[in-house]
Design a protein around this motif. Structure first.
Motif, PDB file in Angstrom:
ATOM      1  N   SER A  11       0.849  -1.199   0.000  1.00 40.00           N
ATOM      2  CA  SER A  11       0.000   0.000   0.000  1.00 40.00           C
ATOM      3  C   SER A  11       0.881   1.245   0.000  1.00 40.00           C
ATOM      4  CB  SER A  11      -0.841   0.072   1.274  1.00 40.00           C
ATOM      5  OG  SER A  11      -1.397  -1.152   1.581  1.00 40.00           O
ATOM      6  N   ARG A 124      -2.608  -7.117  -5.070  1.00 38.51           N
ATOM      7  CA  ARG A 124      -1.609  -7.825  -4.267  1.00 38.51           C
ATOM      8  C   ARG A 124      -1.272  -9.196  -4.852  1.00 38.51           C
ATOM      9  NH1 ARG A 124      -2.927  -3.694  -2.479  1.00 38.51           N
ATOM     10  NH2 ARG A 124      -2.650  -2.794  -0.421  1.00 38.51           N
ATOM     11  N   ARG A 174      -1.196  -3.633   7.803  1.00 40.41           N
ATOM     12  CA  ARG A 174      -1.736  -4.204   6.570  1.00 40.41           C
ATOM     13  C   ARG A 174      -0.672  -4.994   5.810  1.00 40.41           C
ATOM     14  NH1 ARG A 174      -4.355   0.686   3.898  1.00 40.41           N
ATOM     15  NH2 ARG A 174      -4.445  -0.646   2.094  1.00 40.41           N
ATOM     16  N   ASP A 178      -1.411  -8.719   4.913  1.00 44.08           N
ATOM     17  CA  ASP A 178      -1.468  -9.025   3.472  1.00 44.08           C
ATOM     18  C   ASP A 178      -0.392 -10.027   3.059  1.00 44.08           C
ATOM     19  OD1 ASP A 178      -3.488  -7.142   3.353  1.00 44.08           O
ATOM     20  OD2 ASP A 178      -2.300  -5.605   2.359  1.00 44.08           O
TER      21      ASP A 178
END
Ligand code: DC
Length: 220
Positions: A11, A124, A174, A178
């Motif tokens: 991100s 992703r 995150r 992730d």
């Protein structure tokens, strides 16, 4: 020949802004797969869905339709561009996107969108799971401080003021969820080209990818 361009990365590395402009320059369709996970997260939050309950998740996914109108993401026909970019959605999106039922629904939809080629999709798992045969795969990285500052400015432009510290903590959390989740974790595809965007301008990032894409398009 039209190709599929898969852009993955952490991100705040500039994936979405870059992918959008690359698509524009090539006359391709841009698909923001993160916006799809965000829209499901927003839907679950407003519907008070218990993410931990697989049966409830599955049931609610049936009444959640996500589409694009070419520019914006629509949730059950309604434009939710603004609603999906809040800190509340940021805080829950990794948890929701780790759910296999959510992923299988969205991945199936994403693959359909790429059937005709001529698409740039960022996310992703685009180069690893959604389009493992994509003709061009890019993996974007950047220093954490730079990523946090970019996110802060992006939120600020939307009238949301958040401290760099809070944003950095959210990005770290995150990244961790992730890249460690069991179902399609964030990782660089072996054949992806890595671009560190820490010291690149947006135009430089776009140029690099357009040059790579054109060399594949015109070589075929
Ligand atoms: O790109 P973004 O920050 O808008 O993505 C939001 C979240 O969605 C991200 O934290 C992880 C998830 N995501 C995913 O799991 N798979 C994708 N292909 C795209 C996003």
């Amino acid at each position: 020949m039209k190709i599929v361009i898969a852009i993955d990365g952490y991100s705040g590395t500039g994936k979405s802004s870059t992918a959008k402009q690359v698509a524009k320059r090539l006359g391709y369709t841009y698909i923001d797969s993160g916006a799809m996970y965000r829209a499901v997260t927003y839907f679950f939050l407003v519907s008070n869905v218990d993410f931990k309950n697989e049966r409830i998740v599955e049931e609610n996914l049936k009444s959640c339709t996500i589409t694009f109108d070419g520019v914006s993401v629509l949730l059950n026909g309604e434009n939710v561009d603004h609603e999906i970019r809040t800190m509340e959605v940021n805080q829950h999106v990794s948890e929701v996107s780790a759910l296999p039922k959510v992923r299988s629904k969205l991945v199936e939809q994403q693959r359909k969108m790429g059937e005709e080629k001529g698409v740039v999709m960022d996310g992703r798992d685009i180069g690893t799971i959604v389009f493992p045969d994509a003709e061009l795969k890019v993996f974007m990285t950047a220093d954490m401080d730079i990523r946090a500052e970019r996110r802060r400015m992006e939120l600020s432009k939307k009238g949301i003021d958040e401290s760099a510290e809070v944003i950095k903590a959210n990005l770290k959390q995150r990244d961790s969820i992730d890249s460690t989740r069991a179902d399609s974790p964030l990782k660089k595809a072996v054949d992806a080209k890595e671009i560190d965007t820490s010291h690149l301008t947006l135009d430089q990032q776009i140029d690099k990818i357009v040059i790579m894409a054109e060399s594949i398009i015109y070589a075929s």
